[in-house]
Scaffold this motif. Structure first.
Motif, mmCIF file in Angstrom:
data_model
loop_
_atom_site.group_PDB
_atom_site.id
_atom_site.type_symbol
_atom_site.label_atom_id
_atom_site.label_comp_id
_atom_site.label_asym_id
_atom_site.label_seq_id
_atom_site.Cartn_x
_atom_site.Cartn_y
_atom_site.Cartn_z
ATOM 1 N N GLU A 1 34.325 12.657 -8.441
ATOM 2 C CA GLU A 1 35.345 12.719 -9.487
ATOM 3 C C GLU A 1 34.797 13.394 -10.741
ATOM 4 O OE1 GLU A 1 37.306 8.931 -10.229
ATOM 5 O OE2 GLU A 1 36.733 8.319 -8.204
ATOM 6 N N TYR A 2 33.582 13.036 -11.109
ATOM 7 C CA TYR A 2 32.972 13.632 -12.295
ATOM 8 C C TYR A 2 32.725 15.125 -12.091
ATOM 9 C CZ TYR A 2 32.277 9.321 -14.917
ATOM 10 O OH TYR A 2 32.481 8.186 -15.654
ATOM 11 N N GLN A 3 32.310 15.517 -10.886
ATOM 12 C CA GLN A 3 32.085 16.936 -10.603
ATOM 13 C C GLN A 3 33.396 17.712 -10.652
ATOM 14 O OE1 GLN A 3 29.140 18.695 -10.196
ATOM 15 N NE2 GLN A 3 28.496 16.784 -11.123
ATOM 16 N N ASP A 4 34.487 17.113 -10.165
ATOM 17 C CA ASP A 4 35.790 17.774 -10.242
ATOM 18 C C ASP A 4 36.184 18.040 -11.682
ATOM 19 O OD1 ASP A 4 36.100 17.895 -7.528
ATOM 20 O OD2 ASP A 4 37.396 16.120 -7.396
ATOM 21 N N LEU A 5 36.044 17.031 -12.535
ATOM 22 C CA LEU A 5 36.402 17.207 -13.941
ATOM 23 C C LEU A 5 35.476 18.211 -14.622
ATOM 24 C CD1 LEU A 5 38.256 16.364 -16.246
ATOM 25 C CD2 LEU A 5 36.626 14.575 -16.792
ATOM 26 N N PHE A 6 34.197 18.147 -14.315
ATOM 27 C CA PHE A 6 33.236 19.092 -14.888
ATOM 28 C C PHE A 6 33.591 20.514 -14.474
ATOM 29 C CE2 PHE A 6 29.187 21.382 -14.927
ATOM 30 C CZ PHE A 6 28.761 21.119 -16.217
ATOM 31 N N GLY A 7 33.923 20.718 -13.211
ATOM 32 C CA GLY A 7 34.303 22.038 -12.726
ATOM 33 C C GLY A 7 35.582 22.542 -13.364
ATOM 34 N N THR A 8 36.509 21.648 -13.638
ATOM 35 C CA THR A 8 37.745 22.033 -14.308
ATOM 36 C C THR A 8 37.464 22.536 -15.719
ATOM 37 O OG1 THR A 8 38.972 20.403 -13.029
ATOM 38 C CG2 THR A 8 40.022 21.213 -15.037
ATOM 39 N N GLY A 9 36.531 21.876 -16.409
ATOM 40 C CA GLY A 9 36.173 22.317 -17.757
ATOM 41 C C GLY A 9 35.600 23.720 -17.769
ATOM 42 N N VAL A 10 34.775 24.037 -16.778
ATOM 43 C CA VAL A 10 34.192 25.376 -16.671
ATOM 44 C C VAL A 10 35.293 26.399 -16.410
ATOM 45 C CG1 VAL A 10 32.636 26.821 -15.298
ATOM 46 C CG2 VAL A 10 31.944 24.513 -15.943
ATOM 47 N N THR A 11 36.233 26.068 -15.525
ATOM 48 C CA THR A 11 37.328 26.981 -15.210
ATOM 49 C C THR A 11 38.202 27.232 -16.431
ATOM 50 O OG1 THR A 11 37.323 26.218 -12.923
ATOM 51 C CG2 THR A 11 39.307 27.345 -13.690
ATOM 52 N N VAL A 12 38.518 26.190 -17.170
ATOM 53 C CA VAL A 12 39.332 26.345 -18.380
ATOM 54 C C VAL A 12 38.588 27.206 -19.411
ATOM 55 C CG1 VAL A 12 40.307 25.098 -20.355
ATOM 56 C CG2 VAL A 12 40.669 24.242 -18.052
ATOM 57 N N ALA A 13 37.302 26.973 -19.564
ATOM 58 C CA ALA A 13 36.524 27.774 -20.518
ATOM 59 C C ALA A 13 36.495 29.245 -20.118
ATOM 60 C CB ALA A 13 35.107 27.222 -20.624
ATOM 61 N N ARG A 14 36.347 29.522 -18.835
ATOM 62 C CA ARG A 14 36.322 30.913 -18.376
ATOM 63 C C ARG A 14 37.686 31.571 -18.465
ATOM 64 N NH1 ARG A 14 32.289 30.497 -13.173
ATOM 65 N NH2 ARG A 14 30.398 30.239 -14.402
ATOM 66 N N THR A 15 38.740 30.777 -18.383
ATOM 67 C CA THR A 15 40.086 31.321 -18.457
ATOM 68 C C THR A 15 40.525 31.543 -19.900
ATOM 69 O OG1 THR A 15 40.650 30.187 -16.410
ATOM 70 C CG2 THR A 15 42.479 30.951 -17.771
ATOM 71 N N LEU A 16 40.363 30.532 -20.735
ATOM 72 C CA LEU A 16 40.837 30.620 -22.117
ATOM 73 C C LEU A 16 39.801 31.189 -23.078
ATOM 74 C CD1 LEU A 16 42.783 27.256 -22.464
ATOM 75 C CD2 LEU A 16 43.682 29.535 -22.007
ATOM 76 N N GLY A 17 38.525 31.135 -22.714
ATOM 77 C CA GLY A 17 37.463 31.591 -23.604
ATOM 78 C C GLY A 17 37.636 33.015 -24.103
ATOM 79 N N PRO A 18 37.829 33.988 -23.219
ATOM 80 C CA PRO A 18 37.990 35.357 -23.698
ATOM 81 C C PRO A 18 39.203 35.530 -24.608
ATOM 82 C CG PRO A 18 37.476 35.356 -21.369
ATOM 83 C CD PRO A 18 37.714 33.924 -21.768
ATOM 84 N N LEU A 19 40.291 34.861 -24.300
ATOM 85 C CA LEU A 19 41.483 34.956 -25.142
ATOM 86 C C LEU A 19 41.219 34.394 -26.532
ATOM 87 C CD1 LEU A 19 44.552 35.506 -25.425
ATOM 88 C CD2 LEU A 19 44.899 33.168 -24.633
ATOM 89 N N VAL A 20 40.638 33.207 -26.587
ATOM 90 C CA VAL A 20 40.368 32.567 -27.882
ATOM 91 C C VAL A 20 39.347 33.370 -28.681
ATOM 92 C CG1 VAL A 20 39.415 30.500 -28.973
ATOM 93 C CG2 VAL A 20 41.028 30.282 -27.077
ATOM 94 N N LEU A 21 38.270 33.816 -28.030
ATOM 95 C CA LEU A 21 37.246 34.583 -28.744
ATOM 96 C C LEU A 21 37.778 35.914 -29.238
ATOM 97 C CD1 LEU A 21 33.976 33.922 -26.758
ATOM 98 C CD2 LEU A 21 34.603 33.095 -29.019
ATOM 99 N N THR A 22 38.574 36.595 -28.423
ATOM 100 C CA THR A 22 39.151 37.867 -28.863
ATOM 101 C C THR A 22 40.039 37.655 -30.074
ATOM 102 O OG1 THR A 22 39.070 38.737 -26.621
ATOM 103 C CG2 THR A 22 40.550 39.832 -28.158
ATOM 104 N N TRP A 23 40.882 36.650 -30.011
ATOM 105 C CA TRP A 23 41.760 36.367 -31.145
ATOM 106 C C TRP A 23 40.943 35.990 -32.378
ATOM 107 C CZ3 TRP A 23 42.421 31.608 -33.661
ATOM 108 C CH2 TRP A 23 43.410 31.609 -34.643
ATOM 109 N N LEU A 24 39.971 35.112 -32.208
ATOM 110 C CA LEU A 24 39.166 34.645 -33.334
ATOM 111 C C LEU A 24 38.387 35.790 -33.972
ATOM 112 C CD1 LEU A 24 38.073 32.130 -34.925
ATOM 113 C CD2 LEU A 24 36.236 32.055 -33.240
ATOM 114 N N LEU A 25 37.733 36.594 -33.182
ATOM 115 C CA LEU A 25 36.858 37.618 -33.718
ATOM 116 C C LEU A 25 37.601 38.864 -34.192
ATOM 117 C CD1 LEU A 25 33.934 37.272 -31.178
ATOM 118 C CD2 LEU A 25 34.232 36.134 -33.384
#
Length: 107
Positions: A22-46
């Motif tokens: 269960e913990y690995q599933d949640l941890f993996g979800t966090g990585v996926t969300v970061a890889r999905t939203l990270g570029p969008l948020v960083l591009t907007w921020l910077l």
């Protein structure tokens, strides 16, 4: 290398033995969300914020890096206390602070 080793340590070692999946599933979800939203948020921020965006990003990275050590140590201490059946460190300190003082017995 350090980030990879640290993430494995945190994701496996702090999970209860019977709930590692269960913990690995949640941890993996966090990585996926970061890889999905990270570029969008960083591009907007910077791009939109420019220099203040870079400063905010730098401050967030410094704050996160300094907070990780104490947060991991606290989580590990709480896990060890739960496994031993003792109250967590924060609970023990709170209980000791609110316990009535007793006079030593004289004999």
């Amino acid at each position: 290398m350090g980030q990879s080793a640290g993430s494995w340590q945190l994701s496996f070692d702090l999970a209860p033995a019977d709930r590692v999946g269960e913990y690995q599933d949640l941890f993996g979800t966090g990585v996926t969300v970061a890889r999905t939203l990270g570029p969008l948020v960083l591009t907007w921020l910077l791009v939109e914020w420019g220099t203040p965006g870079w400063l905010l990003l730098g401050a967030a990275m410094v704050a996160a890096s300094y907070a990780m050590g104490p947060a991991a140590r606290r989580a590990a201490a709480q896990r060890c206390a739960e496994e031993d059946g003792a109250p967590a460190p924060a609970e023990g300190a709170r209980a000791a602070a609110t316990a009535p003082a007793t006079a030593p017995a004289t004999g």
